[in-house]
Design a protein around this motif. Structure first.
Motif, short mmCIF file in Angstrom:
data_model
loop_
_atom_site.label_atom_id
_atom_site.label_comp_id
_atom_site.label_asym_id
_atom_site.label_seq_id
_atom_site.Cartn_x
_atom_site.Cartn_y
_atom_site.Cartn_z
N TRP B 51 0.83 -1.21 0.00
CA TRP B 51 0.00 0.00 0.00
C TRP B 51 0.85 1.25 0.00
CZ3 TRP B 51 -4.84 -0.03 -1.44
CH2 TRP B 51 -5.54 -1.23 -1.35
N ARG B 52 1.98 1.17 0.70
CA ARG B 52 2.91 2.29 0.72
C ARG B 52 3.43 2.55 -0.69
NH1 ARG B 52 6.40 4.04 5.52
NH2 ARG B 52 4.62 3.54 6.81
N ASP B 53 3.82 1.46 -1.34
CA ASP B 53 4.35 1.57 -2.70
C ASP B 53 3.29 2.12 -3.64
OD1 ASP B 53 6.17 0.72 -4.98
OD2 ASP B 53 4.39 -0.47 -5.40
N ARG B 54 2.06 1.65 -3.46
CA ARG B 54 0.96 2.04 -4.33
C ARG B 54 0.71 3.54 -4.26
NH1 ARG B 54 -3.74 -0.32 -6.64
NH2 ARG B 54 -5.62 0.91 -6.30
N THR B 55 0.55 4.07 -3.05
CA THR B 55 0.25 5.50 -2.94
C THR B 55 1.47 6.34 -3.31
OG1 THR B 55 0.57 5.21 -0.58
CG2 THR B 55 -1.69 5.49 -1.33
N ASP B 56 2.67 5.82 -3.01
CA ASP B 56 3.86 6.60 -3.35
C ASP B 56 4.05 6.69 -4.86
OD1 ASP B 56 4.18 6.94 -0.71
OD2 ASP B 56 5.94 5.64 -0.47
N ARG B 57 3.67 5.63 -5.56
CA ARG B 57 3.78 5.69 -7.01
C ARG B 57 2.76 6.66 -7.60
NH1 ARG B 57 2.65 1.57 -9.75
NH2 ARG B 57 1.81 0.47 -7.97
N GLN B 58 1.62 6.78 -6.91
CA GLN B 58 0.61 7.73 -7.39
C GLN B 58 1.09 9.17 -7.28
OE1 GLN B 58 -3.06 6.93 -5.36
NE2 GLN B 58 -3.35 5.00 -6.44
N ASP B 59 2.05 9.42 -6.38
CA ASP B 59 2.60 10.76 -6.24
C ASP B 59 3.17 11.28 -7.54
OD1 ASP B 59 2.09 11.66 -3.70
OD2 ASP B 59 3.77 10.57 -2.83
N SER B 60 3.88 10.37 -8.25
CA SER B 60 4.49 10.82 -9.49
C SER B 60 3.68 10.37 -10.69
CB SER B 60 5.92 10.30 -9.59
OG SER B 60 5.93 8.92 -9.37
N ASN B 61 2.51 9.84 -10.44
CA ASN B 61 1.69 9.29 -11.52
C ASN B 61 0.22 9.55 -11.24
OD1 ASN B 61 1.51 7.90 -13.85
ND2 ASN B 61 2.72 6.16 -13.12
N PRO B 62 -0.16 10.81 -11.23
CA PRO B 62 -1.50 11.12 -10.74
C PRO B 62 -2.59 10.60 -11.67
CG PRO B 62 -0.56 13.05 -11.74
CD PRO B 62 0.48 11.99 -11.80
N GLN B 63 -3.70 10.15 -11.08
CA GLN B 63 -4.82 9.71 -11.88
C GLN B 63 -5.85 10.82 -11.89
OE1 GLN B 63 -6.21 6.02 -10.29
NE2 GLN B 63 -4.50 4.89 -11.19
N GLY B 64 -6.37 11.08 -13.06
CA GLY B 64 -7.36 12.15 -13.18
C GLY B 64 -8.66 11.80 -12.50
N ARG B 65 -9.34 12.82 -12.06
CA ARG B 65 -10.69 12.66 -11.56
C ARG B 65 -11.53 13.66 -12.31
NH1 ARG B 65 -10.89 8.34 -10.25
NH2 ARG B 65 -11.07 7.39 -8.21
#
Lengths: 766, 67
Positions: B51-65
């Motif tokens: 989960w740490r890895d998942r959210t940290d990767r989202q930091d540099s890879n934002p998903q649009g809303r």
């Protein structure tokens, strides 16, 4: 390839067929079997579709032709749902058959790039919900409310027909083409198809459009929270709640997403109830009654901090909360409308349908109704979600029709429900709430007098009704609560209180609605700022390579600050605008969103042409032409119209002239400063319109050129470079729609028998 | 009566599982499944790491809303 039995793997009719593993059952239903199944019309099937068509026809007749005193809300539900079903079953099949031509023997990115993290095969029904939650937000809830100014019919027709022929087509095609390209983003596809000039124009346009969209969404929140201590408190509480959830998920119980979402939801409800209590106390009213400018600054500062904080702390948990609320609210609204079946007394076409001077948004029905309702009918922003995120999760190619086309139909239904909620309230109340304070005067007496002076049939509002409504929903006043959100909240509260709780619960339902709209919008603001920041970083990175390093903090902060400053400036301009803000800026939002749609459809047009599908090119060309005509006409009028209410520059000239003549008040601007603000704002809005429309024309022209070029090379027999990823054989099977067909069931049963270790290629790729 | 209750409970569980899927609550299970099937030699990440890895990767890879 020759060894593979043709029949087992579907007919060879399709180009680029791939050979699947002969040891495994076929990865796709046999082409001929599926064809036969689809074309076979049993009496039961005929009766079912006959009944759907009949019910839909009757419902449209009730809405469009019968002119009674009132019309029941159920007819909106029947007309929309029946049309969606028919469009999904027949029109999207045509698109599938002649344009996308999915091939389930090909592996999707989720299969061939599987990494267990970003590329994960996801059950189609789950992905449908996931995709829907990503595309639906506050947009479809706001536009239809504003469009109700013209009566219910124009909006209803555009939402339903628009989604069938334009919005859902765009979402489906973008998703499919992105899936065929390993989940590439719209920007990357634009660059590939259009080359440097078109690609760059598309990138700049996208960036600017995102700035406008974020700013205007934020404006909706500011308008909903201005002078509302209850709203400010409960929406403000979402920040500590999200922070708590983030810490809980990171340190206390990692991965317990459902658990923390339920806790968050309970806390959210407590915040809404608590808000009512706090707003009643003198200190609470004192602290949380904020004027709009203060709230706007609050959102700007919040937006900057939220966009540089790590995702786990604020964005991810609030996203869970927002998704949870989204699904809950939409189900609740549907159930309530069906249970309450409100009678609608708004006319099909209002007095403003044929005029240009409506108080809610200015301009004639064509083109301005079509830009006011963007989300729900055709929303370009979806193309950013349909490319990139969802395609990496799709399990089988054929499922894109259900997820892409079907998901957008669902959003359109949300827009219809928002429209129903908005028109279920008293019409006089609607205009008193949605007209700017410059017109209503801001008090119940002046607002009532102004509304009654409009000369609308059947409208006679008393100041008492206005103050009574405000008291019922726990607000100081409902006069000039523009932006759409308060009206929708009132409509929802009006319907929900008949369903659960009566008048006593109205204040709760009202703030519940404000809360979820604010939640959606804050998530969109945060995510939008982040996405835009990365686009900016990559663009600057072309000149200053250091900026391409995403982990370089100063670069990230500078780019975030630039993006926040850009939308913050537009937001402040809207908040302080003497003309009302939302009515001058909302058309720009719609135009921006649909220009993005035109860009997305242009990419699709070029791709379809390169694939050599010329006979059915109209399926893409039709919505593209419509979006282009609507947005270019709207932009043209916003730039060149001599009517000051419509044209930005006409208004600019009128105010400049008044200033030059030494007047101290003009129109709705009561001071020289206000007049100067109008001159400045209209100039900015006007030039933004110019930039948008020029960029979009460049993109559309490039797409048309690419299409013509593809046509010529096809005629000359020269090879066309294909931008798809190479086809790889699939080793899985899953049904394509909500309910598996008999042939799919049979094949599923075959797959059940395959030992698990045979199903996937072992190792090697890591 | 009890069969009715059982059906209700199954239905509710199914709905909860669906909602969990939409929220992405089952991401770790799916990761483990992928890890097993892909036949990696190194041990999978623990739930916390994942989960740490998942959210940290989202930091540099934002998903649009969307709006």
């Amino acid at each position: 390839m020759a060894e593979t039995p043709e029949r087992r793997n579907g007919s060879s009719r399709r180009e680029g067929a791939v050979a699947t593993d002969p040891v495994l059952p076929p990865a796709a239903v046999d082409e001929d079997v599926r064809e036969a199944e689809e074309r076979k019309w049993t009496p039961g099937k005929i009766a079912l579709w006959g009944a759907i068509a009949l019910l839909g026809g009757v419902a449209w007749f009730m809405l469009a032709v019968i002119r009674g005193e009132t019309v029941n809300a159920m007819w909106f539900v029947f007309a929309s749902v029946c049309t969606y079903l028919i469009a999904y079953r027949f029109y999207s099949k045509v698109i599938e058959r002649y344009i996308t031509k999915p091939d389930d023997r090909r592996a999707t990115p989720a299969e061939y790039k599987a990494d267990g993290k970003d590329y994960v095969r996801t059950d189609r029904n789950v992905l449908f919900g996931h995709h829907f939650a990503a595309i639906a937000g506050a947009g479809p809830l706001v536009g239809p409310v504003l469009a109700a100014q013209m009566g219910y019919l124009p909006g209803t027709i555009w939402i339903i027909v628009g989604v069938v022929l334009a919005g859902a087509v765009q979402d489906y095609l973008v998703m499919f083409f992105s899936m065929r390209r390993g989940g590439r983003s719209l920007g990357q596809m634009a660059r590939e198809e259009f080359g440097v000039v078109g690609g760059t124009a598309a990138l700049i346009a996208t960036l600017l459009i995102m700035v406008i969209i974020v700013a205007i969404l934020a404006l909706v929140v500011v308008n909903a929270l201005g002078e509302s201590p209850w709203g400010v408190f409960s929406v403000g509480m979402t920040i500590p709640i999200a922070l708590f959830m983030g810490i809980y998920l990171r340190y206390l119980r990692p991965g317990k997403v459902m658990e923390v979402s339920i806790i968050g939801f309970v806390l959210l409800m407590a915040a809404i109830i608590g808000g009512g209590i706090v707003a009643e106390t003198p200190w609470g009213a004192d602290i949380f009654t904020l004027d709009r400018v203060t709230i706007a600054w609050g959102i700007i500062i919040y937006g900057f901090i939220a966009a540089i904080l790590p995702v786990w702390l604020l964005l991810a948990p609030r996203d869970y909360l927002s998704t949870f609320m989204k699904i809950g609210v939409i189900v609740m609204l549907a159930v309530a409308i069906i249970a309450v079946r409100p009678e609608i007394s708004v006319p099909a076409f209002s007095e403003f349908a044929s005029r240009e001077n409506g108080p809610v948004f200015p301009g004639a029905l064509f083109p301005f109704l079509f830009v006011t309702i963007a989300c729900g009918a055709l929303s370009g922003f979806h193309a950013l979600i349909s490319s990139g995120t969802t395609p990496k999760l799709v399990e089988k190619e054929r499922q894109t029709r259900f997820i892409g086309y079907g998901g957008m139909l669902m959003e359109s239904f949300v827009a219809i429900m928002a429209l129903v909620a908005a028109i279920s309230i008293d019409r006089g109340l609607y205009f008193a709430m949605n007209a700017p304070a410059a017109l209503t005067g801001g008090t119940v007496e002046t607002a009532a007098t102004w509304v009654n002076s409009l000369g609308l049939t059947g409208v006679n509002i008393s100041p008492d009704l206005l103050s009574q409504t405000a008291e019922n929903v726990g607000e100081e006043s409902v006069v000039s609560r523009t932006g759409g959100a308060p009206t929708l909240a009132l409509g929802l509260a009006h319907i929900m209180q008949q369903f659960i709780g009566g008048t006593a619960m109205m204040a709760f339902w009202y703030h519940f609605a404000i809360m979820f709209e604010a939640l959606f919008i804050l998530t969109a603001v945060d995510a939008g700022t982040r996405v835009a920041r990365f686009m900016l970083q990559d663009s600057i990175g072309n000149f200053v390579p250091k900026f391409k390093e995403h982990s370089w903090r100063p670069g990230a902060w500078i780019c975030t600050a630039i993006m926040v400053a850009a939308w913050g400036a537009v937001l402040l301009m809207g908040v302080t605008d003497p003309l009302g803000g939302i009515n001058t800026l909302f058309p720009l939002f719609g135009i921006a969103n649909q220009l993005l749609a035109a860009i997305a459809l242009s990419v699709c047009l070029a791709i379809v042409a390169k694939r050599g599908t010329f006979k059915y090119l109209w399926i893409v060309a039709l919505p593209l032409a419509f979006a282009a005509v609507v947005t270019i006409t709207a932009s043209y009028q916003k730039i060149f119209s001599p009517v000051p209410a419509v044209g930005y520059f006409a208004n600019n000239a009128a105010f400049s002239k008044a200033l030059a003549e030494g007047k101290t008040e003009f129109g709705t601007a009561r001071t020289v400063t206000a007049m100067e603000a109008v001159v400045r704002n209209t100039a900015i809005q006007g030039w933004l319109s110019v930039i948008f429309v020029v960029l979009s024309i460049i993109v559309i022209a490039t797409a048309v050129l690419a299409t013509v070029k593809a046509f010529r090379s096809r005629a000359a027999g020269t090879a066309i470079t294909d931008t798809e990823d190479p086809a790889r054989p699939s080793r899985v099977f899953a049904p394509s729609g909500l309910v598996p067909t008999p042939a799919e069931r049979q094949l599923l049963a075959e797959w059940e028998k395959v030992p698990a270790d045979l199903r996937f290629e072992r190792a090697g790729h890591h | 009566m009890s069969t009715g209750l059982a059906a209700l409970s199954t239905g509710f569980k199914g709905f909860a599982r669906y909602l969990g899927g939409v929220l992405g609550a089952d991401a770790y299970t799916k990761y483990l499944e992928h890890h097993r099937q892909a036949g990696h030699r190194e041990p999978p990440m623990t739930e916390r790491e994942f989960w740490r890895d998942r959210t940290d990767r989202q930091d540099s890879n934002p998903q649009g809303r969307c709006c």
